[in-house]
Scaffold this active site. Structure first.
Site, PDB file in Angstrom:
ATOM      1  N   CYS A 197      41.382 -26.070  14.050  1.00 44.12           N
ATOM      2  CA  CYS A 197      40.301 -25.333  13.262  1.00 44.12           C
ATOM      3  C   CYS A 197      39.562 -25.484  12.472  1.00 44.12           C
ATOM      4  O   CYS A 197      38.424 -25.854  12.261  1.00 44.12           O
ATOM      5  CB  CYS A 197      40.344 -23.610  13.194  1.00 44.12           C
ATOM      6  SG  CYS A 197      40.819 -22.764  14.782  1.00 44.12           S
ATOM      7  N   CYS A 238      35.925 -40.436  11.960  1.00 42.49           N
ATOM      8  CA  CYS A 238      36.091 -38.785  11.428  1.00 42.49           C
ATOM      9  C   CYS A 238      36.945 -38.035  10.290  1.00 42.49           C
ATOM     10  O   CYS A 238      37.776 -39.597   9.906  1.00 42.49           O
ATOM     11  CB  CYS A 238      36.070 -38.017  12.694  1.00 42.49           C
ATOM     12  SG  CYS A 238      37.635 -37.969  13.883  1.00 42.49           S
TER      13      CYS A 238
END
Length: 392
Positions: free
Chosen positions: A201, A351
């Site tokens: 998450c 990323c």
């Protein structure tokens, strides 16, 4: 299909509990007997986080007699966006303490066994023994596989869910279901893969409200199994796409077996695959036919010097902590919404660790743009530059 109830009912509810659960007891097909079954039930919830929190709330409110909550973590401020069992004042405290407090507030008759421990292959069977149903609210595949293996050994049903970004899956696994039902295991949905590296998450984010929805669904499945009311999701996977407001159902059949009756190998499963299992992240872009090139930091720098665009798809709060010089900054959602906007130049996508870059690169390649990924993301770049500085 419906199953017989897992639990024999207690003889009677207290007057206070009868009053507290009155809206359950007037439900057609549920009634006093089902409520008394809940009072006799023992549910183990593994994980007191995004999924475990709403599940504990719902199960305690429903009147489950005993809840075992297993989690070794402390509450962090970043948990509060989705882990609704905890409060601001709980930051720094064990998550299981919140479970004890919240259950007592909702259901004084519910006994909560708080287990502050890491569930491992060595202790899983011992910690889960005695539960009628296990709810898996964990967030790593390693732990999910450990929970599933223990439930298979114990023969108890496993209510299972996973949430990532705006997508979710919910199902029930059971290695020893009642006669007439086929056993379905975690490996039927996700065959064992030591190389599996699902993002966390913290890396890709998760919609907090979706955790509440899925945690409630997990609780409903546990209640149906305990009481024998309704049809549990054994053999079916509920797939939720929150962005599109869509819920669909995918059949899940047992993996193929060999001629000798043993479990098939992953290759044999692939050859016989008619299970219809959904992708690891419902709603994901289709996997390209050719693998997306994975570049080292050195190769990415060389590509940039040769004219490629370094596209950083992290969020602004991440990029403000540092970027690769010369990078183009565009959050993932913008890239997915209009991949053709990048133009014709080759693109190297960056990323944090590589998972979001994979999605962006797949979308770019689908738009006809030559795209590759910086393997390991900005973290790999930072490590390599730090090592180079030490060597110098």
């Amino acid at each position: 299909m419906a199953f017989p109830p897992l639990v024999e009912p207690v003889a009677e509810l207290t007057a206070a509990e009868s009053t507290r659960t009155a809206r359950h007891r007037v439900l057609a097909g549920f009634g006093d007997v089902a409520q008394r079954r809940l009072a006799a039930a023992h549910v183990a919830v593994v994980g007191a986080g995004g999924l475990g929190s709403p599940a504990v709330l719902a199960l305690a409110a429903a009147g489950v007699g005993t809840l075992t909550i297993i989690d070794d973590d402390l509450v962090e401020a970043s948990n509060l966006q989705r882990q609704v069992m905890h409060r601001t004042r709980d930051v720094g405290a064990p998550k299981v303490d919140s479970a004890v407090r919240i259950a007592a507030d909702l259901s004084p008759t519910t006994v909560v066994r708080a287990v502050r421990a890491v569930l491992t292959p060595a202790n899983a069977v011992e910690l889960l023994a005695g539960a009628h149903v296990v709810v898996d609210g964990t967030d790593t595949f390693e732990t999910r596989e450990t929970v599933a293996a223990a439930c298979e050994q114990l023969g108890v049903p496993l209510v299972w869910g996973v949430v990532q970004e705006f997508h979710a899956q919910v199902t029930v696994f059971w290695s020893s279901p009642p006669a007439g039902a086929a056993p379905v295991r975690l490996a039927d949905l996700y065959p064992p893969d030591p190389a599996r590296d699902a993002p966390t998450c913290a890396q890709v984010g998760v919609l907090g409200a979706l955790c509440l929805q899925v945690g409630s669904l997990l609780s409903i499945e546990a209640i149906k199994l305990i009481t024998g009311v309704g049809e549990p999701l054994l053999g079916r996977v509920l797939v939720i796409d929150a962005l599109r407001g869509r819920t669909s159902e995918v059949p899940l059949r047992p993996a193929a077996t060999t001629a000798g009756g043993g479990r098939a190998t992953p290759a044999e499963r692939g050859a016989a695959a008619e299970r219809g299992a959904p992708a690891a992240r419902p709603g994901a872009e289709p996997t390209p036919r050719t693998p997306i090139p994975q570049l080292t930091p050195t190769e990415a720098l060389a590509a940039q010097q040769a004219g490629a665009v370094l596209l950083d798809v992290r969020e602004p709060f991440e990029t403000e902590r540092g970027v690769i010089p010369g990078s183009t900054l565009r959050p993932l959602a913008e890239v997915l919404a209009d991949p053709g906007r990048m133009g014709a130049a080759p693109v190297v996508v960056v990323c944090q660790v590589g998972m979001r870059a994979q999605r962006a690169a797949a979308a770019l390649r689908g738009a006809g743009i030559e795209a590759s990924v910086l393997a390991g993301g900005i973290e790999a770049w930072t490590r390599e530059t730090a090592d180079a500085a030490v060597d110098a």
